[in-house]
Design a protein around this motif. Structure first.
Motif, short mmCIF file in Angstrom:
data_model
loop_
_atom_site.label_atom_id
_atom_site.label_comp_id
_atom_site.label_asym_id
_atom_site.label_seq_id
_atom_site.Cartn_x
_atom_site.Cartn_y
_atom_site.Cartn_z
N ASN A 93 0.83 -1.23 -0.07
CA ASN A 93 0.11 -0.09 -0.18
C ASN A 93 0.83 1.42 -0.03
OD1 ASN A 93 -2.52 -1.46 0.02
ND2 ASN A 93 -2.95 -1.00 1.82
N LEU A 94 1.84 1.38 -0.76
CA LEU A 94 2.30 2.55 -1.09
C LEU A 94 1.64 3.29 -2.22
CD1 LEU A 94 6.18 1.34 -1.46
CD2 LEU A 94 5.14 2.29 0.64
N ILE A 95 2.01 4.79 -1.93
CA ILE A 95 1.19 5.49 -3.04
C ILE A 95 2.09 5.58 -4.09
CG2 ILE A 95 0.19 8.03 -3.43
CD1 ILE A 95 -0.36 8.01 -0.29
N ASP A 96 1.47 5.29 -5.10
CA ASP A 96 2.23 5.13 -6.60
C ASP A 96 2.60 6.51 -7.11
OD1 ASP A 96 1.51 2.48 -6.72
OD2 ASP A 96 -0.13 2.80 -8.06
N GLU A 97 2.16 7.53 -6.90
CA GLU A 97 2.40 8.77 -7.22
C GLU A 97 3.40 9.46 -6.34
OE1 GLU A 97 -0.92 8.06 -7.43
OE2 GLU A 97 -0.48 7.65 -9.38
N LEU A 98 3.72 8.99 -5.32
CA LEU A 98 5.04 9.48 -4.48
C LEU A 98 6.08 8.62 -4.38
CD1 LEU A 98 2.77 10.39 -1.39
CD2 LEU A 98 3.54 11.81 -3.07
N ASN A 99 7.28 9.06 -4.48
CA ASN A 99 8.68 8.35 -4.66
C ASN A 99 9.06 7.81 -3.07
OD1 ASN A 99 9.73 10.26 -2.91
ND2 ASN A 99 10.72 11.30 -4.82
N GLU A 102 8.99 10.43 -0.32
CA GLU A 102 7.96 11.11 0.01
C GLU A 102 6.98 10.19 0.69
OE1 GLU A 102 8.45 13.85 -4.17
OE2 GLU A 102 7.22 12.10 -3.81
N MET A 106 5.17 10.95 4.50
CA MET A 106 3.79 11.28 4.60
C MET A 106 3.25 11.14 5.85
SD MET A 106 0.67 9.52 4.29
CE MET A 106 1.00 8.03 3.28
N ILE A 109 4.15 14.34 7.86
CA ILE A 109 3.29 15.64 7.29
C ILE A 109 2.16 15.80 7.96
CG2 ILE A 109 2.28 16.63 5.30
CD1 ILE A 109 4.50 15.57 3.44
N PHE A 138 10.21 5.43 -7.48
CA PHE A 138 8.70 5.27 -7.40
C PHE A 138 8.47 3.88 -7.10
CE2 PHE A 138 8.84 9.40 -9.33
CZ PHE A 138 7.87 9.96 -8.74
N ARG A 154 7.95 3.69 6.49
CA ARG A 154 6.79 4.72 6.67
C ARG A 154 5.99 4.29 7.90
NH1 ARG A 154 1.86 4.02 2.35
NH2 ARG A 154 2.09 2.02 3.53
N MET B 1 3.11 20.65 3.57
CA MET B 1 1.68 20.27 3.21
C MET B 1 1.37 20.60 1.85
SD MET B 1 -0.84 18.06 4.34
CE MET B 1 -1.21 18.20 6.26
N TYR B 4 3.60 19.21 -0.72
CA TYR B 4 3.32 17.71 -0.93
C TYR B 4 1.87 17.58 -1.59
CZ TYR B 4 1.89 13.43 0.90
OH TYR B 4 1.27 12.05 0.98
N LEU B 8 1.66 16.03 -5.44
CA LEU B 8 0.61 14.75 -5.65
C LEU B 8 -0.38 14.88 -6.71
CD1 LEU B 8 0.50 12.08 -4.31
CD2 LEU B 8 -1.03 13.02 -2.71
N ARG B 11 1.46 14.88 -10.25
CA ARG B 11 1.59 13.63 -10.62
C ARG B 11 0.42 12.77 -10.84
NH1 ARG B 11 6.04 12.17 -6.38
NH2 ARG B 11 7.89 13.58 -6.95
N ARG B 15 -0.44 11.05 -14.49
CA ARG B 15 -0.64 9.91 -14.70
C ARG B 15 -2.12 9.63 -15.48
NH1 ARG B 15 -2.06 5.66 -9.68
NH2 ARG B 15 -2.57 3.90 -10.95
N MET B 320 -6.65 3.61 -3.14
CA MET B 320 -5.49 3.42 -2.08
C MET B 320 -4.84 4.61 -1.58
SD MET B 320 -2.45 1.43 -1.54
CE MET B 320 -2.28 0.23 -2.87
N GLU B 321 -4.72 5.86 -2.35
CA GLU B 321 -4.05 6.89 -1.84
C GLU B 321 -4.69 7.44 -0.73
OE1 GLU B 321 -3.45 9.90 -4.90
OE2 GLU B 321 -4.03 11.39 -3.43
N ILE B 324 -4.58 5.03 2.48
CA ILE B 324 -3.12 5.06 3.17
C ILE B 324 -3.19 6.43 3.83
CG2 ILE B 324 -0.71 5.25 2.84
CD1 ILE B 324 -1.84 2.55 2.43
N PHE B 328 -2.74 6.69 7.88
CA PHE B 328 -1.59 7.23 8.55
C PHE B 328 -1.64 8.84 9.20
CE2 PHE B 328 0.50 4.03 6.39
CZ PHE B 328 1.43 3.58 7.44
#
Lengths: 231, 789
Positions: A93-99, A102, A106, A109, A138, A154, B1, B4, B8, B11, B15, B320-321, B324, B328
């Motif tokens: 479950n990593l966010i694809d758009e973040l390296n 990042e 997360m 933040i 990524f 993370r 923030m 960040y 996102l 990107r 995408r 998913m984004e 997650i 968190f």
């Protein structure tokens, strides 16, 4: 650290009522490494979700660090989760758009940590997880093992007292799986409490205690001697 | 923030490129449309708002009860201003003005120089009420002497090549056979574009009274007159109270006239709210302002719907984004802000593109709207853009933001993310809404187009083609008959004649209003003083009797009516009968001297060869250029140095439908835009649906479904949505176009063709939009799809 009493969770759909947890009494002491085992649908993940403050029980009580959290609102649970609980999932479950950097950054933040502090913290964790050289990559550019290491990084970034791992090696080969279990063990040794759901007896062997669930109830609890624990 | 979230967002844009571009194109086109309409609406709303004392300037209007209806007019008596100012303490100043087009254009002469210009007669208070600032001269003294004139800076430059040192110089003005020497007492700044008043110079009303022989003692309150009266009320005057005071003013003064009521109307409202129906304000240009504002809102709404639909549809790709982040520690409000920020960024990017589009399209748009529109990045415009971006972001982004952030982390992590029935319906509902608007636009375009075509092709009852006309000015005035004879000798000229005024007018229709007494009643009727040959030149057909002829000297005392007039008189055998002391010489068939908005009303022709202010010339088709050249030579032989200004009758005819043509053209563009943006959204939604149903398609194919059946299955859903839109749009559009057509006394019959045709266009466009994608999806090898699942 974790103390549940008569914890019950019932899922209700239109016509069907499913009891996922049935009066579960489950305790975890600070610094423990507990594995929860059982067949699919026995309520492992439901218990983990409630313990991880992702969901509320239908009835029963849950004391987290001595505070009753069984009836908190979503926003209150979020507030309590932040910085206190880290999660590791089977599918990373990593966010694809973040390296890599990042992704690890997360949770910090959301803790409103300063940029310089975040940078230092993330650099250190990546170094420790031996993934620093992949910091700009990524998720899709990493192997499964690398992705899970990032996920663990993370989970620990905010220095939580509790890590909840849901089948952390489920999507990994044995070599990468072992690496992940070693990392979790190392974190536990440093004082982090770990609760892990697993199907694997091998992985469960890393824990101090194995709790077996069946049909929403704890049927056995095996406390291992330190000498029996894989180190 | 912020960094960040921005990262996102950026990107995510990268995408999901197709979604990004569909949103960008849709929103930017919608915003560009809205901005263009804003510029136009803003310009319209600013008309006549530049007068410093504007909030205190009112026009005196009159309601006249006639034959069961109330006619509202701004035409008042010449002495009303003065009497009101004397008797009403609330009135600070009042002025009387000759109405626009009361006179054809004047000729101004300075030495050998001749210049044409539009002038009006105003009294001395005019410059103290309205803000036409003088560059030189004094507001208070400029119009005090009977022979004073103030001129515009452009006119000053035309006459003297400079605006300096004009004060005190003499100018001779000429109109018809009247001339007068006047002294320049002021030069005013050229009128701003947003002035509804158009004039090049002002003369004193005393000079007008002198010319017309009006004496101050002639105060007959029973008469009606064409003059305009404006008042400047004192600060803090209660207009409601003042209105009730002035209402009975004429009734009390005239003692026997019980059918005329005065009221005050804010001067700056005249431009937008100029129409009255039975004494009640009934819109005017404001209707088009409102119409286009609504169109702008709808187009932007359609674009916002695309954003809403694609964002919520896209949510499953970003599940998913969100999950997650929630796990968190992201709070709901943080996520709402993030997604709102995303739509804000999208709206901002769209605005930048929209501004480029506006810059590119503005010249063409200005041409269509016949305005000089400019894109000025002043505080007002910047604020409008900011508000527009914020509202667009709020409208487009609020639903996705609330929707995406609303799932519990458990649902997200377990991927228990199935579109709820409500969500599915709301998405479908929004598409239905988009297509409903599009179908309404298409029906409107078809109906407006057919009505304009009808207006262009319907027989007017006279021949407007190849007829040009010009004013009888300079030396032509005294020698009109000789001049007309010479015109007739020009090869290429079919016929020539003259008349007072014009046969078509955009203002009040052809002819001049006049009274005819019949059976003890006074009937207002348009009439034209014409020369011999005019009816023949215009091809107006006689129904009975004959036209004016040089062979009969007594024709000058006779009159020709149209059929509508005879019908009104109720005369069975009219020729030879006497109406209001004049014998009926003949009856012409009805002809459209007013626009098709108006029913053909009674009309009369009198023979007055000397009264002609315009010379009309019918030219043989194909010989226009050469003949006009010859006409110009002849005209200039009479009036050396004077510009030969002519117009074709057809231009006047077309001018009657300027607003309708503008609507026709703009609605064509907007309808096209609406359907393009809707189709863009449908395209995005179709891609998403197909992506979601890949596995289902594969299983169906494995189970024996043909490609064609798959295409039908996928397009069926979209076709249903468009069909529902058509069902909703048809009654709505029927209601709207029927109302629009009600504004025409002569119009097309609404046929089923317009509605079915519009529905068909929408359906075919939608099917083409989704068809290609569904064919592509149906052709995919099922083994491939199942393997990737």
């Amino acid at each position: 650290m974790i103390k549940t009493q008569n914890l019950t969770k019932i899922f209700q759909t239109d016509e069907i009522e499913t009891s996922a947890l049935n009066e579960v009494n489950f305790n975890v002491e600070k610094g423990e490494f507990v594995a929860i085992m059982g067949p699919s649908g026995c309520g492992k993940s439901t218990l983990l979700n409630i313990v991880g403050l992702l969901d509320n029980p239908t009835s029963g009580s849950y004391l987290f660090n001595g505070v009753d959290v069984s009836n908190l609102r979503e926003s209150q649970r979020t507030g309590l989760r932040k910085g206190n609980i880290g999660f590791v999932f089977q599918s990373f479950n990593l966010i694809d758009e973040l390296n890599v950097f990042e992704n690890v950054e997360m949770p910090l933040i959301y803790l409103k940590m300063s940029a310089s502090e975040r940078k230092a913290r993330v650099e250190a964790i990546l170094e420790r997880m031996k993934i620093s050289h992949r910091r700009k990559h990524f998720p899709r550019q990493l192997s499964g093992g690398q992705q899970q290491r990032v996920a663990i990084a993370r989970a620990v970034a905010a220095n939580p007292g509790l890590i909840l791992a849901d089948e952390p090696t489920g999507n990994l080969d044995s070599k990468n799986g072992l690496e992940v279990m070693n990392l979790l063990t190392e974190l536990n040794r440093e004082g982090t409490t770990i609760v892990m759901v697993t199907h694997s007896l091998h992985d469960a062997d890393f824990a101090h205690r194995i709790v077996n669930l069946f049909d929403g109830q704890i049927i056995t609890e095996v406390k291992k001697q330190m000498s029996e624990v894989i180190i | 923030m912020f960094k960040y979230n921005f990262l996102l967002t950026f990107r995510n844009f990268r995408r999901f490129k197709s979604t990004f571009f569909i949103n960008l194109i849709g929103l930017s086109t919608g915003l560009a449309c809205t901005l263009l309409i804003y510029l136009w609406v803003n310009d319209e709303l600013k008309f006549d708002k530049f007068h410093e004392k504007g909030d205190r300037i009112f026009q005196v209007m009159e309601n006249r009860e006639m034959e069961g209806t109330v006619k509202t007019t701004g035409q008042t008596q010449d002495f009303l201003a003065q009497v009101l100012a004397e008797e009403m303490p609330e009135i600070e100043l009042a002025t009387v003005v000759t109405p626009p087009n009361f006179f054809p254009s004047f000729t101004l002469l300075v030495a050998e120089k001749q210049v044409k210009g539009v002038g009006k007669f105003v009294d001395k208070n005019f410059l103290n009420i309205f803000s036409y600032p003088l560059i030189s001269g004094n507001d208070n003294t400029a119009m005090t002497n009977i022979n004073d004139i103030v001129i515009s800076e452009s006119l000053a430059k035309s006459l003297f090549k400079t605006v300096d040192n004009c004060i005190g110089k003499s100018v001779e003005w000429q109109i018809m056979d009247l001339t007068k020497l006047v002294t320049i007492k002021g030069v005013f700044k050229d009128l701003p574009d947003n002035s509804s008043e158009k004039f090049d110079f002002l003369l004193t009303f005393d000079a007008f009274k002198d010319l017309m022989g009006i004496k101050n003692a002639d105060m007959n309150w029973n008469n009606s007159a064409p003059f305009l009266t404006y008042v400047l009320v004192k600060a803090k005057t209660d207009i409601g109270q003042l209105n009730s005071k002035v209402a009975d003013f004429i009734r009390l003064k005239s003692k026997n006239d019980q059918h005329r009521t005065l009221f005050l109307k804010q001067y700056s409202d005249n431009y937008l709210y100029g129409n009255y129906k039975n004494g009640i304000e009934a819109g005017g240009r404001i209707e088009y302002v409102n119409l286009f504002s609504i169109i702008a809102i709808f187009i932007l709404l359609i674009a916002c719907i695309n954003f809403m639909n694609l964002s919520t549809a896209n949510a499953s790709r970003r599940i998913m984004e969100v999950g997650i982040k929630k796990v968190f520690g992201a709070e709901r409000k943080t996520l709402i802000w993030q997604y709102f920020g995303e739509s804000l960024l999208m709206a901002l990017l769209s605005l930048l593109l929209a501004l480029v589009l506006v810059i590119l399209l503005l010249p063409k748009f200005s041409e269509i709207t016949n305005k000089h529109l400019e894109l000025l990045f002043d505080a007002r415009f910047t604020l409008t853009c900011a508000v527009m971006v914020f509202l667009t972001a709020l409208l487009a982004g609020s639903y996705p933001a609330i929707y995406l952030s609303g799932f519990s982390p458990i649902m997200l992590l377990k991927r228990q993310f199935n579109s709820s029935l409500g969500e599915l319906w709301s998405r479908k509902g929004l598409v239905i809404f988009q297509f409903t608007i599009s179908v309404i636009f298409i029906v409107s375009v078809l109906v407006v187009y057919k009505q304009i075509e009808y207006v262009q092709n319907k027989n007017l009852g006279f021949d407007k083609d190849n007829v040009l006309y010009f004013e009888t000015d300079g030396k032509v005035i005294g020698n009109a008959e000789t001049f007309i004879s010479e015109v007739k000798n020009i090869p290429g000229v079919v016929n020539a004649s003259s008349m007072l005024g014009n046969i078509i007018s955009t203002e009040v229709g052809g002819g001049m209003p006049g009274k005819v007494k019949w059976k003890g009643k006074e009937i207002m009727m348009a009439n034209s003083a014409v020369n011999y040959d005019l009816l023949e030149l215009l091809g107006i057909e006689m129904k009975e009797g004959r036209t004016f002829s040089r062979l009969f000297a007594l024709d000058k005392n006779k009159v020709i009516y149209n059929e509508a007039a005879i019908e009104m008189f109720g005369l069975a055998d009219p020729v030879g009968k006497i109406v209001d002391g004049q014998e009926i010489l003949g009856v012409v068939k009805n002809f459209h001297y007013q626009s098709f908005h108006e029913l053909i009303k009674p009309y009369s022709f009198r023979l007055e060869p000397q009264a002609g202010t315009n010379i009309l010339v019918k030219i043989r088709k194909g010989e226009e250029q050469k003949t006009i050249g010859e006409l110009q030579k002849l005209y200039q032989s009479y009036n050396p140095g004077l510009v030969f200004n002519y117009k074709f009758l057809d231009q006047d005819f077309q001018a009657q439908y300027v607003a309708e043509k503008r609507v026709a053209l703009l609605s064509r563009y907007f309808a096209a835009l609406a359907i393009i943006i809707s189709c863009l959204g449908l395209f995005g939604l179709a891609s998403f649906t197909i992506e979601k149903r890949t596995k289902e398609i594969a299983i169906r194919k494995v189970s024996g479904s043909s490609n064609w059946e798959i295409v039908l299955l996928l397009t069926g859903d979209f076709a249903k949505m468009v069909l529902i839109s058509i069902l909703i749009a048809l009654p709505v559009s029927y209601f709207l176009v029927s109302r629009w057509l009600e504004g025409f006394a002569y119009g097309i019959e609404l046929s089923w063709f317009y509605f079915i045709g519009a529905g068909f266009i929408a359906l075919i466009t939608a099917l083409l939009t989704v068809g290609l994608q569904t064919i592509k999806a149906a052709k995919i090898n099922p083994a491939q799809s199942l393997a990737s699942e």
